[in-house]
Design an enzyme around this catalytic site. Structure first.
Site, mmCIF file in Angstrom:
data_model
loop_
_atom_site.group_PDB
_atom_site.id
_atom_site.type_symbol
_atom_site.label_atom_id
_atom_site.label_comp_id
_atom_site.label_asym_id
_atom_site.label_seq_id
_atom_site.Cartn_x
_atom_site.Cartn_y
_atom_site.Cartn_z
ATOM 1 N N ASP A 45 -7.990 -7.099 0.146
ATOM 2 C CA ASP A 45 -7.096 -7.391 1.270
ATOM 3 C C ASP A 45 -7.813 -6.965 2.534
ATOM 4 O O ASP A 45 -8.676 -6.082 2.496
ATOM 5 C CB ASP A 45 -5.799 -6.587 1.172
ATOM 6 C CG ASP A 45 -6.013 -5.143 1.602
ATOM 7 O OD1 ASP A 45 -6.559 -4.363 0.805
ATOM 8 O OD2 ASP A 45 -5.681 -4.799 2.760
ATOM 9 N N CYS A 73 -13.830 -28.590 7.194
ATOM 10 C CA CYS A 73 -12.595 -27.940 6.727
ATOM 11 C C CYS A 73 -11.465 -28.956 6.597
ATOM 12 O O CYS A 73 -11.299 -29.824 7.455
ATOM 13 C CB CYS A 73 -12.198 -26.839 7.712
ATOM 14 S SG CYS A 73 -10.679 -25.967 7.276
ATOM 15 N N GLN A 103 -10.997 7.820 -4.984
ATOM 16 C CA GLN A 103 -11.586 8.265 -3.718
ATOM 17 C C GLN A 103 -12.936 8.933 -4.029
ATOM 18 O O GLN A 103 -13.562 8.590 -5.025
ATOM 19 C CB GLN A 103 -10.622 9.221 -2.989
ATOM 20 C CG GLN A 103 -9.367 8.530 -2.439
ATOM 21 C CD GLN A 103 -9.651 7.683 -1.186
ATOM 22 O OE1 GLN A 103 -10.718 7.754 -0.568
ATOM 23 N NE2 GLN A 103 -8.678 6.827 -0.838
ATOM 24 N N ASP A 155 0.866 -1.179 0.000
ATOM 25 C CA ASP A 155 0.000 0.000 0.000
ATOM 26 C C ASP A 155 0.901 1.226 0.000
ATOM 27 O O ASP A 155 2.126 1.115 0.051
ATOM 28 C CB ASP A 155 -0.963 -0.035 1.190
ATOM 29 C CG ASP A 155 -0.244 0.003 2.533
ATOM 30 O OD1 ASP A 155 0.988 0.198 2.561
ATOM 31 O OD2 ASP A 155 -0.916 -0.187 3.560
ATOM 32 N N SER A 156 0.298 2.406 -0.052
ATOM 33 C CA SER A 156 1.105 3.621 -0.227
ATOM 34 C C SER A 156 1.568 4.200 1.096
ATOM 35 O O SER A 156 2.380 5.119 1.118
ATOM 36 C CB SER A 156 0.276 4.671 -0.948
ATOM 37 O OG SER A 156 -0.768 5.124 -0.089
ATOM 38 N N GLY A 157 1.046 3.701 2.194
ATOM 39 C CA GLY A 157 1.340 4.310 3.485
ATOM 40 C C GLY A 157 0.313 5.361 3.866
ATOM 41 O O GLY A 157 0.222 5.768 5.017
ATOM 42 N N GLY A 158 -0.471 5.810 2.879
ATOM 43 C CA GLY A 158 -1.444 6.870 3.131
ATOM 44 C C GLY A 158 -2.443 6.508 4.214
ATOM 45 O O GLY A 158 -2.670 7.291 5.150
ATOM 46 N N PHE A 159 -3.002 5.337 4.122
ATOM 47 C CA PHE A 159 -4.043 4.951 5.078
ATOM 48 C C PHE A 159 -3.515 4.993 6.512
ATOM 49 O O PHE A 159 -4.145 5.544 7.410
ATOM 50 C CB PHE A 159 -4.576 3.552 4.743
ATOM 51 C CG PHE A 159 -5.679 3.104 5.651
ATOM 52 C CD1 PHE A 159 -6.978 3.547 5.461
ATOM 53 C CD2 PHE A 159 -5.420 2.256 6.718
ATOM 54 C CE1 PHE A 159 -8.001 3.155 6.313
ATOM 55 C CE2 PHE A 159 -6.438 1.853 7.579
ATOM 56 C CZ PHE A 159 -7.725 2.304 7.370
ATOM 57 N N CYS A 213 -7.725 -28.152 11.356
ATOM 58 C CA CYS A 213 -8.967 -28.919 11.558
ATOM 59 C C CYS A 213 -8.732 -30.420 11.396
ATOM 60 O O CYS A 213 -9.454 -31.226 11.973
ATOM 61 C CB CYS A 213 -10.032 -28.431 10.580
ATOM 62 S SG CYS A 213 -10.605 -26.755 10.990
ATOM 63 N N CYS A 242 -8.207 -28.047 6.422
ATOM 64 C CA CYS A 242 -6.915 -27.417 6.730
ATOM 65 C C CYS A 242 -6.153 -28.259 7.746
ATOM 66 O O CYS A 242 -6.704 -29.123 8.418
ATOM 67 C CB CYS A 242 -7.097 -25.980 7.223
ATOM 68 S SG CYS A 242 -7.433 -25.795 8.987
ATOM 69 N N ASP A 278 -2.462 8.387 -1.736
ATOM 70 C CA ASP A 278 -3.780 9.035 -1.770
ATOM 71 C C ASP A 278 -4.141 9.582 -0.401
ATOM 72 O O ASP A 278 -3.509 9.239 0.597
ATOM 73 C CB ASP A 278 -4.847 8.026 -2.212
ATOM 74 C CG ASP A 278 -4.966 6.857 -1.231
ATOM 75 O OD1 ASP A 278 -3.928 6.469 -0.629
ATOM 76 O OD2 ASP A 278 -6.074 6.334 -1.054
ATOM 77 N N GLY A 284 -10.793 4.293 0.509
ATOM 78 C CA GLY A 284 -11.632 5.150 1.340
ATOM 79 C C GLY A 284 -12.934 4.516 1.783
ATOM 80 O O GLY A 284 -13.835 5.221 2.236
ATOM 81 N N HIS A 337 -5.825 -21.469 10.239
ATOM 82 C CA HIS A 337 -7.200 -21.851 9.889
ATOM 83 C C HIS A 337 -7.943 -20.722 9.186
ATOM 84 O O HIS A 337 -8.560 -20.935 8.139
ATOM 85 C CB HIS A 337 -8.006 -22.290 11.111
ATOM 86 C CG HIS A 337 -9.453 -22.430 10.771
ATOM 87 N ND1 HIS A 337 -9.961 -23.533 10.117
ATOM 88 C CD2 HIS A 337 -10.505 -21.564 10.899
ATOM 89 C CE1 HIS A 337 -11.252 -23.354 9.889
ATOM 90 N NE2 HIS A 337 -11.608 -22.165 10.345
#
Lengths: 392, 392
Positions: free
Chosen positions: A294, A332, A217, A91-95, A337, A334, A145, A244, A363
């Site tokens: 994500d 499941c 945005q 990510d850009s770091g903005g958030f 489980c 996995c 952003d 956003g 899990h």
């Protein structure tokens, strides 16, 4: 081409296919686990591979502070640093920077902020965010952003969107001038030179660059979102994100904005919905035409004992599971489980054992990966998701 | 027989062979990783199997408090509860209880103590310690002893040794009367009955019981140790431990007491040195005739960033490793050294990432397992350990 989407089947606006990146192919729609500091908390890279993870997300803000971009660059980039040869997106770091409400100051030039770790002063601008992300060397990097807060009035939402559009242009300019500085290109070129293979005819990773995606945005105003999409597309990126959202607004509104914004994004390029969501949401948006998502939810919830199962959410800390010999999710397959009982997982959690966080995370990630595999199968088969959505 | 030692080669007083238990064979001399609460902190059971761990140690005191013996018993015993089908040994709880200096009161009957977790009152006697350990169902269980503190004067060391001998007799009596109550015997009998296989001619786990080992005390007095050994052997156990060492005494004294006590233990039965030690120490004592050892050192040190390597100890937190691309131990073939750099491990540790504790523990356990494999090879080959002992 740095990164491209190869669409193999569609159903309505949904599509399934492959995202081709310098570090391998990624089946889409895809959920990207979050590896904030170059590690998905508690899970080793070989287990991530076994889970079928083909792309990870790294957080620029956190990696910028620790271990710092110079260290990662010198180590050959994030892939090599963390020994992960599959795709990465940063990510850009903005958030994160905008989340430091009391520690940051925004201007047209960029954002001055103080580290949440030690209060040290830093500055991120569109150019600096590109420099850092090129140094980290993810396959896909994001424009810097401003993540508009919720609620925001009309004037504030417009001003914020305009700032993000201006910054997108500056990001693209900087990226185009510096994209060949990505550390793995240099590393591989040097390796190929020393191996006498510089004239090999097949294209190598050294011929490739990162892909910079733009971010739409516009707050919760459909018209402003359309304008943001149009103006970002005019700048021109190989993929677009919807940013956003999931910042406190009602879920119906999130859904309305995502669906209306999707109509304005190019249908032949990757479409990435940032920060979403629950298993139900990722299944829903993948079927609405989103290619990438994500969220920290599966990993963070796991560390708090909240587990996703085919029978709904389960809080493993509850005393009712203390002598429950059944698997966490009997449906499941996995490794958790298949081997451990709810009683054991409950004990590990109650006793604050490290292994609780490790197993719970494995899990939940498996559940998210399996959800997306199912959705891809549906899209390919043209079937409706009659029985899928898990009970809440 | 419940547990027996099959000696395959000797060199001096050292020997290598197999410990045959109801849950598989264990190559000896063996180092037993500590899984205090039914988990080796941060390491999943499949990774322990991959590391070659054939026997784990569980702490009775901790399991008694959480999840409690009734839960473990109802779940079929510790093996089934933690999904570990290889051998387990539980300590008696004595060492932990005596460590609660301000929270316990010793009488001839037993020890009254308060939980370190919530201050709740409990009582452990020789009989109760047997009841709990039978309920947990480890393959090897330990007599309830008093771990004599260091330093202790002659009168105190003798009184403490006498108490341990009296308690050993009571442990044996209780165990002989109740040993068929071990949960896996019952579980397997029921399973065999329901499968109509009760008359199968091959011996099954249901025919077997746990093995109760005696513990030699006597502080740092060689003669008192001899007397303790003689009187414990007179009671009669299938294996003997040397307890009450590594409690603050000088290392030379530990060594002297271990070597002198070894001379008084039966040569055809397992000899277990409790709570030892460093890689150098486990290699040394294995070559002196000890068959089994346990210690929290490799796992606890790992969680504090202290790693054992063929080049000596290494503190991964040091800034000098921040950009060190080499493997933690270039001579090591563990999954950590094969994949990750010191720079990455240092970053994980500095950033307090969960994965630091996981990977560091896997490496240290591998180092201990590899050390014992090497020692077994030497004994079998009759070679001297010319080049082994790692630099400190």
């Amino acid at each position: 081409m740095s990164v491209r989407l190869q669409i193999e089947a569609t159903r309505g606006s949904a599509r399934t296919g492959k995202l081709i990146t310098p570090h391998g192919e990624v089946e889409t729609p895809v959920f990207m686990p979050v590896g904030t500091l170059g590690s998905v908390k508690g899970v080793s890279q070989d287990v991530l591979e076994e889970l079928g993870v083909e792309i990870l997300l790294g957080n620029t803000y956190h990696l910028f502070l620790r271990p710092g971009v110079e260290t990662v660059r010198k180590m050959g980039g994030l892939h090599r640093f963390m020994s992960w040869d599959r795709a990465i997106l940063t990510d850009s770091g903005g958030f994160q920077v905008f989340s430091l409400t009391d520690l940051r100051k925004v201007s047209d030039e960029g954002v001055a902020f103080r580290s949440h770790l030690d209060g040290s002063p830093h500055f991120l601008s569109p150019e600096k965010a590109m420099e850092v992300q090129i140094g980290l060397g993810a396959d896909i990097i994001m424009a810097f952003d401003e993540c508009t807060e919720y609620p925001a009035d009309a004037a504030r939402a417009r001003a914020s969107m305009e700032l993000t559009v201006r910054w997108a242009g500056r990001c693209k300019n900087y990226f185009e001038e510096h994209k060949h500085e990505v550390p793995w290109a240099r590393t591989e070129s040097a390796e190929l030179r020393s191996a006498g293979r510089t004239n090999a005819s097949a294209p190598t990773r050294a011929d490739q660059t990162q892909a910079l995606f733009g971010i739409v945005q516009g707050g919760t105003d459909r018209e402003l979102r359309r304008e943001s999409a149009d103006r970002t597309i005019d700048i021109g990126f190989p993929g677009y994100a919807i940013g956003g959202l999931s910042v406190g607004e009602p879920r119906d509104l999130t859904r309305d904005i995502v669906l209306s914004t999707l109509e304005h994004l190019p249908s032949d390029q990757p479409r990435y919905l940032m920060g979403v969501g629950t298993p139900e949401e990722i299944a829903h948006y993948a079927q609405s035409g989103i290619d990438m998502m994500d969220c920290v939810l599966p990993t963070r919830a796991a560390r708090h004992g909240l587990l996703f199962t085919s029978e709904g959410k389960l809080s493993i800390k509850q005393a009712r599971y203390a002598q429950d010999e059944s698997a966490l999710d009997p449906a499941c397959d996995c490794r958790v489980c298949q081997r451990y009982s709810r009683a054991y997982l409950r004990h590990l959690y109650a006793a604050n054992e490290l292994l609780a966080q490790v197993l719970n995370t494995v899990h939940n990630l498996h559940y998210y990966m399996a959800t997306m595999r199912t959705v891809r199968t549906w899209i390919r088969a043209g079937r409706a998701p009659a029985t899928f959505v898990p009970r809440k």
